[in-house]
Design a protein around this motif. Structure first.
Motif, PDB file in Angstrom:
ATOM      1  N   ALA A  15       4.643   2.096  10.650  1.00  0.00           N
ATOM      2  CA  ALA A  15       4.335   3.306   9.883  1.00  0.00           C
ATOM      3  C   ALA A  15       2.904   3.767  10.120  1.00  0.00           C
ATOM      4  CB  ALA A  15       4.570   3.059   8.391  1.00  0.00           C
ATOM      5  N   ILE A  16       1.982   2.827  10.111  1.00  0.00           N
ATOM      6  CA  ILE A  16       0.577   3.173  10.333  1.00  0.00           C
ATOM      7  C   ILE A  16       0.390   3.760  11.718  1.00  0.00           C
ATOM      8  CG2 ILE A  16      -1.746   2.197  10.634  1.00  0.00           C
ATOM      9  CD1 ILE A  16      -0.996   0.248   8.323  1.00  0.00           C
ATOM     10  N   PHE A  54      -3.911   0.621   6.249  1.00  0.00           N
ATOM     11  CA  PHE A  54      -3.731   2.030   6.558  1.00  0.00           C
ATOM     12  C   PHE A  54      -5.068   2.751   6.633  1.00  0.00           C
ATOM     13  CE2 PHE A  54      -3.293   6.444   5.262  1.00  0.00           C
ATOM     14  CZ  PHE A  54      -2.399   6.898   6.215  1.00  0.00           C
ATOM     15  N   MET A  55      -5.900   2.518   5.643  1.00  0.00           N
ATOM     16  CA  MET A  55      -7.192   3.204   5.596  1.00  0.00           C
ATOM     17  C   MET A  55      -8.074   2.814   6.774  1.00  0.00           C
ATOM     18  SD  MET A  55      -8.023   3.388   1.529  1.00  0.00           S
ATOM     19  CE  MET A  55      -7.600   1.708   1.115  1.00  0.00           C
ATOM     20  N   LEU A  56      -8.058   1.538   7.142  1.00  0.00           N
ATOM     21  CA  LEU A  56      -8.897   1.079   8.246  1.00  0.00           C
ATOM     22  C   LEU A  56      -8.391   1.562   9.604  1.00  0.00           C
ATOM     23  CD1 LEU A  56      -9.650  -2.564   7.064  1.00  0.00           C
ATOM     24  CD2 LEU A  56     -11.195  -0.594   7.024  1.00  0.00           C
ATOM     25  N   ASP A  59      -9.249   6.406  12.448  1.00  0.00           N
ATOM     26  CA  ASP A  59     -10.555   6.392  13.103  1.00  0.00           C
ATOM     27  C   ASP A  59     -11.188   7.774  13.199  1.00  0.00           C
ATOM     28  OD1 ASP A  59      -8.744   7.335  14.912  1.00  0.00           O
ATOM     29  OD2 ASP A  59      -9.183   5.865  16.473  1.00  0.00           O
ATOM     30  N   GLN A  60     -10.658   8.732  12.475  1.00  0.00           N
ATOM     31  CA  GLN A  60     -11.249  10.064  12.417  1.00  0.00           C
ATOM     32  C   GLN A  60     -11.318  10.475  10.953  1.00  0.00           C
ATOM     33  OE1 GLN A  60      -7.985  11.408  14.870  1.00  0.00           O
ATOM     34  NE2 GLN A  60      -7.516  12.959  13.352  1.00  0.00           N
ATOM     35  N   PRO A  61     -12.075  11.507  10.637  1.00  0.00           N
ATOM     36  CA  PRO A  61     -12.183  11.916   9.230  1.00  0.00           C
ATOM     37  C   PRO A  61     -10.812  12.259   8.639  1.00  0.00           C
ATOM     38  CG  PRO A  61     -13.864  12.987  10.533  1.00  0.00           C
ATOM     39  CD  PRO A  61     -12.927  12.307  11.508  1.00  0.00           C
ATOM     40  N   ILE A  62     -10.467  11.602   7.533  1.00  0.00           N
ATOM     41  CA  ILE A  62      -9.174  11.784   6.880  1.00  0.00           C
ATOM     42  C   ILE A  62      -9.386  11.873   5.373  1.00  0.00           C
ATOM     43  CG2 ILE A  62      -6.957  10.650   6.342  1.00  0.00           C
ATOM     44  CD1 ILE A  62      -6.977  11.590   9.173  1.00  0.00           C
ATOM     45  N   THR A  63      -8.674  12.796   4.760  1.00  0.00           N
ATOM     46  CA  THR A  63      -8.641  12.892   3.305  1.00  0.00           C
ATOM     47  C   THR A  63      -7.260  12.436   2.853  1.00  0.00           C
ATOM     48  OG1 THR A  63     -10.208  14.715   3.253  1.00  0.00           O
ATOM     49  CG2 THR A  63      -8.775  14.460   1.336  1.00  0.00           C
ATOM     50  N   LEU A  64      -7.224  11.420   1.982  1.00  0.00           N
ATOM     51  CA  LEU A  64      -5.968  10.878   1.473  1.00  0.00           C
ATOM     52  C   LEU A  64      -5.833  11.146  -0.010  1.00  0.00           C
ATOM     53  CD1 LEU A  64      -5.986   7.296   3.047  1.00  0.00           C
ATOM     54  CD2 LEU A  64      -4.782   9.300   3.891  1.00  0.00           C
ATOM     55  N   ALA A  65      -4.647  11.572  -0.415  1.00  0.00           N
ATOM     56  CA  ALA A  65      -4.286  11.622  -1.828  1.00  0.00           C
ATOM     57  C   ALA A  65      -3.304  10.475  -2.006  1.00  0.00           C
ATOM     58  CB  ALA A  65      -3.644  12.957  -2.173  1.00  0.00           C
ATOM     59  N   TYR A  66      -3.734   9.421  -2.703  1.00  0.00           N
ATOM     60  CA  TYR A  66      -2.973   8.181  -2.779  1.00  0.00           C
ATOM     61  C   TYR A  66      -2.325   7.989  -4.142  1.00  0.00           C
ATOM     62  CZ  TYR A  66      -1.821   3.245  -2.583  1.00  0.00           C
ATOM     63  OH  TYR A  66      -1.156   2.057  -2.617  1.00  0.00           O
ATOM     64  N   GLY A  87     -17.428   6.152   5.030  1.00  0.00           N
ATOM     65  CA  GLY A  87     -17.205   6.397   6.454  1.00  0.00           C
ATOM     66  C   GLY A  87     -16.400   7.658   6.670  1.00  0.00           C
ATOM     67  N   ASN A  88     -15.289   7.520   7.407  1.00  0.00           N
ATOM     68  CA  ASN A  88     -14.427   8.664   7.723  1.00  0.00           C
ATOM     69  C   ASN A  88     -13.408   8.982   6.635  1.00  0.00           C
ATOM     70  OD1 ASN A  88     -15.551   9.109  10.251  1.00  0.00           O
ATOM     71  ND2 ASN A  88     -14.150   7.710  11.261  1.00  0.00           N
ATOM     72  N   LEU A  89     -13.419   8.218   5.556  1.00  0.00           N
ATOM     73  CA  LEU A  89     -12.378   8.353   4.548  1.00  0.00           C
ATOM     74  C   LEU A  89     -12.840   9.065   3.292  1.00  0.00           C
ATOM     75  CD1 LEU A  89     -10.912   4.766   4.732  1.00  0.00           C
ATOM     76  CD2 LEU A  89      -9.942   6.828   5.713  1.00  0.00           C
ATOM     77  N   ARG A  90     -11.946   9.868   2.755  1.00  0.00           N
ATOM     78  CA  ARG A  90     -12.116  10.497   1.451  1.00  0.00           C
ATOM     79  C   ARG A  90     -10.790  10.277   0.735  1.00  0.00           C
ATOM     80  NH1 ARG A  90     -12.124  16.642  -0.086  1.00  0.00           N
ATOM     81  NH2 ARG A  90     -13.197  16.517  -2.072  1.00  0.00           N
ATOM     82  N   ILE A  91     -10.815   9.520  -0.382  1.00  0.00           N
ATOM     83  CA  ILE A  91      -9.581   9.111  -1.040  1.00  0.00           C
ATOM     84  C   ILE A  91      -9.622   9.471  -2.516  1.00  0.00           C
ATOM     85  CG2 ILE A  91      -8.062   7.165  -1.579  1.00  0.00           C
ATOM     86  CD1 ILE A  91      -9.607   5.689   0.736  1.00  0.00           C
TER      87      ILE A  91
END
Length: 115
Positions: A15-16, A54-56, A59-66, A87-91
């Motif tokens: 899935a990842i 999944f978060m790790l 490797d590019q900027p990603i915004t997650l709604a979890y 880092g590249n994550l916004r959660i």
């Protein structure tokens, strides 16, 4: 990405990798991740490891709604933790899928056609 029932490490890896491929193909930057229907028999540790893997992997900027699983409600931060950025994550952790999609639309530029 939606997780349902029990999930193995191999399925998690698939899935990842598929999400990584789709992100690369579509240049997506905003992803809803709904784990609310994961089997409650999964250990809290396994659920947290799946989320971390999944978060790790991104490797590019990603915004997650979890949306966490029921087993993960012990660390439900949907009302106390505005947005986590590292880092590249916004959660953003939210209570349910509808709230996650609404948040992405409002804060991350997702349109009705993207959901």
């Amino acid at each position: 990405m939606t997780s349902v029932g029990d999930i193995t490490n191999q399925e998690t890896g698939w899935a990842i990798e598929r999400v990584r491929e789709l992100v690369a193909e579509t240049e997506a930057t905003h992803i809803p991740v709904d784990s609310s229907r994961l089997d409650n028999s999964l250990s809290r540790n396994k659920v947290e490891n799946i989320a971390e893997d999944f978060m790790l992997a991104m490797d590019q900027p990603i915004t997650l709604a979890y949306v966490p699983s029921q087993i993960s409600r012990t660390w439900d931060l949907s009302t106390t933790w505005p947005v986590f950025e590292a880092g590249n994550l916004r959660i953003k952790v939210l209570k349910d899928r509808a709230a996650a999609l609404d948040w992405l639309r409002e804060h991350a530029g997702v349109t009705e056609d993207d959901s």
